[in-house]
Design an enzyme around this catalytic site. Structure first.
Site, PDB file in Angstrom:
ATOM      1  N   MET A 101       5.328  40.025 -49.764  1.00  0.00           N
ATOM      2  CA  MET A 101       4.144  40.865 -49.890  1.00  0.00           C
ATOM      3  C   MET A 101       4.548  42.276 -50.292  1.00  0.00           C
ATOM      4  O   MET A 101       5.347  42.914 -49.602  1.00  0.00           O
ATOM      5  CB  MET A 101       3.393  40.910 -48.554  1.00  0.00           C
ATOM      6  N   ILE A 159       8.336  38.741 -41.166  1.00  0.00           N
ATOM      7  CA  ILE A 159       9.575  39.491 -41.329  1.00  0.00           C
ATOM      8  C   ILE A 159       9.262  40.901 -41.821  1.00  0.00           C
ATOM      9  O   ILE A 159       8.577  41.076 -42.828  1.00  0.00           O
ATOM     10  CB  ILE A 159      10.516  38.792 -42.338  1.00  0.00           C
ATOM     11  N   GLY A 189       4.300  46.297 -46.342  1.00  0.00           N
ATOM     12  CA  GLY A 189       5.211  45.618 -47.260  1.00  0.00           C
ATOM     13  C   GLY A 189       6.191  44.752 -46.490  1.00  0.00           C
ATOM     14  O   GLY A 189       6.936  45.253 -45.653  1.00  0.00           O
ATOM     15  N   SER A 190       6.222  43.449 -46.724  1.00  0.00           N
ATOM     16  CA  SER A 190       7.009  42.572 -45.872  1.00  0.00           C
ATOM     17  C   SER A 190       7.064  41.163 -46.455  1.00  0.00           C
ATOM     18  O   SER A 190       6.851  40.974 -47.639  1.00  0.00           O
ATOM     19  CB  SER A 190       6.403  42.554 -44.469  1.00  0.00           C
ATOM     20  N   ARG A 191       7.298  40.167 -45.569  1.00  0.00           N
ATOM     21  CA  ARG A 191       7.466  38.800 -46.045  1.00  0.00           C
ATOM     22  C   ARG A 191       7.152  37.808 -44.932  1.00  0.00           C
ATOM     23  O   ARG A 191       7.327  38.100 -43.752  1.00  0.00           O
ATOM     24  CB  ARG A 191       8.904  38.642 -46.530  1.00  0.00           C
TER      25      ARG A 191
END
Length: 227
Positions: A101, A159, A189-191
């Protein structure tokens, strides 16, 4: 502007974002008092913060044996990997789908398939770029182990990334959630990693754009039929 057009551009905001929008709005007013160009820049930042915390309604596929993406973003990894030990999913590799993301994606996370939350496990860590493979092992993370109605289990791991500094998860162990139901959020902002259950067939490719709660990520029946 009609109501339908307005709803296209103006989406509901998750309550988590209210204080951030308020802070950005007050800062913009101060900047306007100091120098108008700075104020306009602050206004742009305020709009972006609101946009980041948007929480639109999503409509899942009608077939119950399909898993949907837990996050908006782009598929960055599709490979076998051992799930985090703290989830208790065993030490055998499971097929992992990673959705990255950016700061421009909606960051509300949704459950890929209906089930009961067996475990919620948080682990502190680093804040490396979430698009890197080693972020799954080194970064701060929060994982869910979910049991499907048929007894199979899968995992979803939030994450943190280079910019993200807080993982939110409002789901508790023992709770039953429906497919597409909201379970958490990550700032900024990440995953998300999804460890598919045994017998599931992935229906995505690396580089594919995902919409949380709507885009099919796997077929639980193993038939690989289209949604």
């Amino acid at each position: 502007m009609s109501v339908s057009m307005l709803s296209t551009f103006v989406k509901p905001m998750h309550p988590e974002g209210r204080r951030f929008v308020a802070i950005a709005g007050v800062a913009s007013l101060v900047l306007f008092l100091l120098w108008a160009p700075l104020g306009w820049g602050g206004l742009g930042l305020t709009i972006w913060v609101y946009y980041f915390f948007r929480d639109p309604e999503r409509v899942a596929p009608t077939r119950p044996d399909l898993m949907v993406s837990p996050a908006d973003g782009v598929v960055s990894l599709l490979e076998p990997a051992v799930p985090p030990a703290e989830l208790g999913l065993g030490d055998a590799p499971m097929l992992r789908v990673s959705v990255f993301m950016s700061v421009f994606n909606c960051h509300v996370n949704r459950l890929p398939a209906a089930g009961r939350i067996e475990k919620v496990a948080y682990r502190p860590g680093k804040f490396l770029n979430a698009s890197l493979d080693k972020a799954s092992e080194d970064n701060e993370r929060n994982g869910l182990a979910i049991a499907l109605p048929d007894g199979r289990r899968y995992g979803v791991v939030q994450i943190a990334g280079l910019v993200a500094r807080r993982i939110l998860c409002w789901t508790t162990e023992g709770q039953a959630l429906e497919r597409g139901e909201r379970f958490g959020l990550i700032r900024f902002g990440s995953r998300l990693d999804i460890y598919l259950p045994e017998g599931a067939t992935p229906l995505v490719r690396i580089g594919q754009t995902m919409v949380a709660g709507e885009t099919v990520i796997a077929d639980l029946s193993g038939t690989a039929a289209e949604a």
